[in-house]
Design a protein around this motif. Structure first.
Motif, PDB file in Angstrom:
ATOM      1  N   MET A  70       0.798  -1.225   0.000  1.00  0.00           N
ATOM      2  CA  MET A  70       0.000   0.000   0.000  1.00  0.00           C
ATOM      3  C   MET A  70       0.834   1.280   0.000  1.00  0.00           C
ATOM      4  O   MET A  70       0.409   2.275  -0.575  1.00  0.00           O
ATOM      5  CB  MET A  70      -0.948   0.012   1.200  1.00  0.00           C
ATOM      6  CG  MET A  70      -2.003  -1.081   1.165  1.00  0.00           C
ATOM      7  SD  MET A  70      -3.079  -1.017  -0.273  1.00  0.00           S
ATOM      8  CE  MET A  70      -4.024   0.450   0.063  1.00  0.00           C
ATOM      9  N   TYR A  71       2.011   1.287   0.641  1.00  0.00           N
ATOM     10  CA  TYR A  71       2.752   2.553   0.672  1.00  0.00           C
ATOM     11  C   TYR A  71       4.261   2.431   0.860  1.00  0.00           C
ATOM     12  O   TYR A  71       5.008   3.257   0.336  1.00  0.00           O
ATOM     13  CB  TYR A  71       2.167   3.488   1.743  1.00  0.00           C
ATOM     14  CG  TYR A  71       2.379   3.058   3.164  1.00  0.00           C
ATOM     15  CD1 TYR A  71       3.423   3.581   3.918  1.00  0.00           C
ATOM     16  CD2 TYR A  71       1.530   2.129   3.762  1.00  0.00           C
ATOM     17  CE1 TYR A  71       3.603   3.191   5.231  1.00  0.00           C
ATOM     18  CE2 TYR A  71       1.708   1.749   5.073  1.00  0.00           C
ATOM     19  CZ  TYR A  71       2.751   2.276   5.805  1.00  0.00           C
ATOM     20  OH  TYR A  71       2.929   1.892   7.102  1.00  0.00           O
ATOM     21  N   LYS A  72       4.750   1.436   1.557  1.00  0.00           N
ATOM     22  CA  LYS A  72       6.182   1.400   1.851  1.00  0.00           C
ATOM     23  C   LYS A  72       7.047   1.157   0.620  1.00  0.00           C
ATOM     24  O   LYS A  72       8.143   1.721   0.508  1.00  0.00           O
ATOM     25  CB  LYS A  72       6.487   0.358   2.930  1.00  0.00           C
ATOM     26  CG  LYS A  72       6.053   0.796   4.307  1.00  0.00           C
ATOM     27  CD  LYS A  72       6.485  -0.186   5.371  1.00  0.00           C
ATOM     28  CE  LYS A  72       6.094   0.335   6.746  1.00  0.00           C
ATOM     29  NZ  LYS A  72       6.535  -0.572   7.804  1.00  0.00           N
ATOM     30  N   ASN A  73       6.584   0.328  -0.308  1.00  0.00           N
ATOM     31  CA  ASN A  73       7.359   0.133  -1.539  1.00  0.00           C
ATOM     32  C   ASN A  73       7.475   1.436  -2.321  1.00  0.00           C
ATOM     33  O   ASN A  73       8.556   1.778  -2.815  1.00  0.00           O
ATOM     34  CB  ASN A  73       6.740  -0.967  -2.416  1.00  0.00           C
ATOM     35  CG  ASN A  73       6.943  -2.346  -1.827  1.00  0.00           C
ATOM     36  OD1 ASN A  73       7.838  -2.563  -1.022  1.00  0.00           O
ATOM     37  ND2 ASN A  73       6.098  -3.274  -2.221  1.00  0.00           N
ATOM     38  N   ALA A  74       6.393   2.181  -2.417  1.00  0.00           N
ATOM     39  CA  ALA A  74       6.422   3.461  -3.132  1.00  0.00           C
ATOM     40  C   ALA A  74       7.331   4.456  -2.425  1.00  0.00           C
ATOM     41  O   ALA A  74       8.095   5.184  -3.079  1.00  0.00           O
ATOM     42  CB  ALA A  74       5.014   4.027  -3.271  1.00  0.00           C
ATOM     43  N   GLU A  75       7.275   4.490  -1.100  1.00  0.00           N
ATOM     44  CA  GLU A  75       8.164   5.385  -0.348  1.00  0.00           C
ATOM     45  C   GLU A  75       9.626   5.088  -0.679  1.00  0.00           C
ATOM     46  O   GLU A  75      10.421   5.999  -0.909  1.00  0.00           O
ATOM     47  CB  GLU A  75       7.959   5.221   1.159  1.00  0.00           C
ATOM     48  CG  GLU A  75       6.711   5.841   1.692  1.00  0.00           C
ATOM     49  CD  GLU A  75       6.534   5.613   3.185  1.00  0.00           C
ATOM     50  OE1 GLU A  75       5.627   6.245   3.746  1.00  0.00           O
ATOM     51  OE2 GLU A  75       7.275   4.809   3.792  1.00  0.00           O
ATOM     52  N   ARG A  76       9.973   3.813  -0.690  1.00  0.00           N
ATOM     53  CA  ARG A  76      11.357   3.419  -0.949  1.00  0.00           C
ATOM     54  C   ARG A  76      11.767   3.719  -2.395  1.00  0.00           C
ATOM     55  O   ARG A  76      12.792   4.355  -2.638  1.00  0.00           O
ATOM     56  CB  ARG A  76      11.533   1.922  -0.651  1.00  0.00           C
ATOM     57  CG  ARG A  76      12.964   1.443  -0.751  1.00  0.00           C
ATOM     58  CD  ARG A  76      13.102  -0.061  -0.571  1.00  0.00           C
ATOM     59  NE  ARG A  76      12.598  -0.758  -1.756  1.00  0.00           N
ATOM     60  CZ  ARG A  76      11.419  -1.371  -1.831  1.00  0.00           C
ATOM     61  NH1 ARG A  76      10.607  -1.412  -0.812  1.00  0.00           N
ATOM     62  NH2 ARG A  76      11.048  -1.976  -2.941  1.00  0.00           N
ATOM     63  N   VAL A  77      10.949   3.309  -3.339  1.00  0.00           N
ATOM     64  CA  VAL A  77      11.294   3.458  -4.755  1.00  0.00           C
ATOM     65  C   VAL A  77      11.386   4.924  -5.165  1.00  0.00           C
ATOM     66  O   VAL A  77      12.314   5.325  -5.871  1.00  0.00           O
ATOM     67  CB  VAL A  77      10.260   2.710  -5.636  1.00  0.00           C
ATOM     68  CG1 VAL A  77      10.443   3.040  -7.106  1.00  0.00           C
ATOM     69  CG2 VAL A  77      10.363   1.209  -5.404  1.00  0.00           C
ATOM     70  N   PHE A  78      10.434   5.737  -4.708  1.00  0.00           N
ATOM     71  CA  PHE A  78      10.394   7.143  -5.104  1.00  0.00           C
ATOM     72  C   PHE A  78      11.080   8.067  -4.108  1.00  0.00           C
ATOM     73  O   PHE A  78      11.011   9.286  -4.243  1.00  0.00           O
ATOM     74  CB  PHE A  78       8.949   7.580  -5.332  1.00  0.00           C
ATOM     75  CG  PHE A  78       8.279   6.805  -6.433  1.00  0.00           C
ATOM     76  CD1 PHE A  78       8.744   6.857  -7.726  1.00  0.00           C
ATOM     77  CD2 PHE A  78       7.178   6.001  -6.154  1.00  0.00           C
ATOM     78  CE1 PHE A  78       8.134   6.135  -8.740  1.00  0.00           C
ATOM     79  CE2 PHE A  78       6.557   5.273  -7.155  1.00  0.00           C
ATOM     80  CZ  PHE A  78       7.038   5.344  -8.456  1.00  0.00           C
ATOM     81  N   LYS A  79      11.712   7.456  -3.083  1.00  0.00           N
ATOM     82  CA  LYS A  79      12.441   8.222  -2.061  1.00  0.00           C
ATOM     83  C   LYS A  79      11.553   9.292  -1.411  1.00  0.00           C
ATOM     84  O   LYS A  79      11.925  10.453  -1.286  1.00  0.00           O
ATOM     85  CB  LYS A  79      13.703   8.831  -2.652  1.00  0.00           C
ATOM     86  CG  LYS A  79      14.693   7.784  -3.130  1.00  0.00           C
ATOM     87  CD  LYS A  79      15.905   8.406  -3.773  1.00  0.00           C
ATOM     88  CE  LYS A  79      16.959   7.407  -4.158  1.00  0.00           C
ATOM     89  NZ  LYS A  79      16.619   6.341  -5.015  1.00  0.00           N
ATOM     90  N   LEU A  80      10.355   8.865  -1.010  1.00  0.00           N
ATOM     91  CA  LEU A  80       9.390   9.751  -0.358  1.00  0.00           C
ATOM     92  C   LEU A  80       9.602   9.734   1.152  1.00  0.00           C
ATOM     93  O   LEU A  80      10.097   8.748   1.695  1.00  0.00           O
ATOM     94  CB  LEU A  80       7.962   9.278  -0.672  1.00  0.00           C
ATOM     95  CG  LEU A  80       7.588   9.236  -2.147  1.00  0.00           C
ATOM     96  CD1 LEU A  80       6.243   8.549  -2.317  1.00  0.00           C
ATOM     97  CD2 LEU A  80       7.565  10.629  -2.731  1.00  0.00           C
TER      98      LEU A  80
END
Length: 87
Positions: A70-80
């Motif tokens: 839901m969110y942690k992969n996107a945070e890591r990949v996009f450096k959010l």
């Protein structure tokens, strides 16, 4: 296979409600691909709330895998910056 083989290739799930995800994708998400799949909705064609509710209803993910999806992969990949879990 491409997402598993290549470090910088990921899968997003936009365009389908979770109940329609292929069983192979769900297996990948729940096992060795848990860091390679990111949630998406295809908004406005699929409403965000309906998709989030269907994640819980249809996928039955362990909490740590749900958070990655839901969110942690996107945070890591996009450096959010870190965010709170999606409820």
């Amino acid at each position: 296979a491409v997402a598993w083989k290549h470090k910088n290739v990921y899968i997003d799930t936009s365009a389908y409600l979770p109940k329609y995800y292929p069983k192979e994708l769900v297996h990948f998400l729940k096992t060795y691909g848990k860091t390679k799949v990111m949630f998406g909705t295809n908004f406005p064609m699929l409403q965000w709330g309906a998709c989030v509710r269907d994640v819980d209803k249809s996928l039955k993910l362990k909490p740590e895998i749900r958070d990655l999806f839901m969110y942690k992969n996107a945070e890591r990949v996009f450096k959010l910056p870190p965010t709170s879990p999606v409820q």
